[in-house]
Motif scaffolding. Structure first.
Motif, mmCIF file in Angstrom:
data_model
loop_
_atom_site.group_PDB
_atom_site.id
_atom_site.type_symbol
_atom_site.label_atom_id
_atom_site.label_comp_id
_atom_site.label_asym_id
_atom_site.label_seq_id
_atom_site.Cartn_x
_atom_site.Cartn_y
_atom_site.Cartn_z
ATOM 1 N N ASP A 81 6.127 4.160 4.923
ATOM 2 C CA ASP A 81 6.946 3.174 5.628
ATOM 3 C C ASP A 81 6.963 1.815 4.903
ATOM 4 O OD1 ASP A 81 4.220 3.078 6.399
ATOM 5 O OD2 ASP A 81 4.708 1.931 8.206
ATOM 6 N N HIS A 82 6.312 1.770 3.727
ATOM 7 C CA HIS A 82 6.321 0.556 2.889
ATOM 8 C C HIS A 82 6.869 0.837 1.493
ATOM 9 C CE1 HIS A 82 3.890 -1.768 5.817
ATOM 10 N NE2 HIS A 82 3.626 -0.526 6.205
ATOM 11 N N HIS B 29 0.844 -1.193 0.000
ATOM 12 C CA HIS B 29 0.000 0.000 0.000
ATOM 13 C C HIS B 29 0.879 1.243 0.000
ATOM 14 C CE1 HIS B 29 0.909 -0.464 4.247
ATOM 15 N NE2 HIS B 29 0.335 0.690 4.559
HETATM 16 ZN ZN ZN Z 1 3.086 0.403 7.972
#
Ligand code: ZN
Ligand code: ZN
Length: 285
Positions: free
Chosen positions: A112-113, A108
């Motif tokens: 942080d990804h 997503h």
């Molecule tokens: Zn996350």
């Protein structure tokens, strides 16, 4: 490394899932020399590269999630954490080379990804990057500029022989997970599980018509009450889940309650953890 399959895919540009599934079915994914050396061709190995929690003190921790899934000769990077330098540093500690990766799947849009994707693609852009089709144009453009191929996903999508996406589930944030097939059932891996870990596991089970045996990754339960977590544990067990490895945004309370509820089925996880699932789907370490 190059192959006629990859070259063909590169020339064809952006593809839709259905088309890619056919191509991958015939061309397959490439192998990881690392994995071959490990002699675990019949196992599924999930190595957590980037996480809030520490498992191996040689790995740095930070808010975010990334893991590498190795299955036979296929190697898939799932998410990229929040910081490219940290991702590549931890990948080096794990003895994976970025060029080992055959494909990248992004769960997503949260930073942080996705934050490490740019740095990763600067080292290895010879990959298909599976992203929810609702990702913004600026990010799609960035991926293309760096030379990688985009696969825009909506429905469940084959990444390589045993690894599929769950399909994009709509919630406050659109998100997809990974669904990995073992002989005894599925391993479902989530980035943050914003649509709900149970919902994502159920979707994977429905599509594959196989029971979900293990769930791991971020469960997004930091603010959940003990009774909400207890209900979730009950539902996961009803689904057939026997192994859990909550990390990233799952919350300390979730980890504690799941550890108590699943006993040996609770797999300690965090940056540097290496979860090995044998042919029967049982974690060996
Ligand atoms: Zn996350
Ligand atoms: Zn998130």
């Amino acid at each position: 490394m190059t192959s006629p399959g990859l070259a063909r895919r590169a020339r064809s540009g952006v593809g839709r899932c259905a088309a890619l599934a056919v191509i991958l079915f015939t061309a397959g994914c490439f192998g990881s020399e690392n994995h071959k050396e490990l002699g675990e061709k019949d196992s599924i190995v999930v190595t957590i590269i980037y996480d809030n929690y520490e498992f191996d003190d040689r790995f740095k921790t930070a808010c975010g999630f990334a893991c590498v899934v190795t299955s036979g000769t296929d190697t898939v990077l799932f998410d990229t954490g929040g910081d490219g330098d940290l991702l590549l540093s931890n990948m080096s500690v794990s003895e994976f080379d970025p060029t080992d990766m055959d494909a990248v799947v992004i769960s997503h849009i949260h930073a942080d990804h996705t934050g490490g994707l740019d740095a990763f693609l600067r080292v290895n852009s010879d990959v298909d990057v599976f992203i929810p089709k609702t990702f913004p144009d600026w990010l799609k453009g960035r991926i293309r500029t760096l030379g990688a191929r985009i696969i825009e996903t909506e429905e469940p999508c084959k990444v390589c022989e045993k690894v599929w996406t769950t399909g994009v589930l709509n919630g406050r944030i659109d998100e997809q997970g990974l669904s990995v097939k073992t002989s005894s059932g599925l391993i479902v891996i989530t980035g943050c599980a914003h649509p709900g870990i149970l919902h994502m596991a159920q979707a994977a089970q429905r599509y594959a018509a196989l029971p979900v045996k293990a769930v791991l990754g971020g469960f997004h339960l930091g603010g959940a009450s003990a009774s909400e977590i207890a209900d979730l544990i009950h539902s996961l067990k009803e689904l057939g889940v026997t192994r859990v490895a909550p990390c990233h945004c799952s919350g300390d309370q979730t980890r504690r309650l799941m550890s108590e509820a699943f006993g040996e089925g609770y797999l300690p996880s965090g940056a540097g953890a290496r979860l090995v699932f044998a042919a029967q789907g049982r974690a060996q370490e």
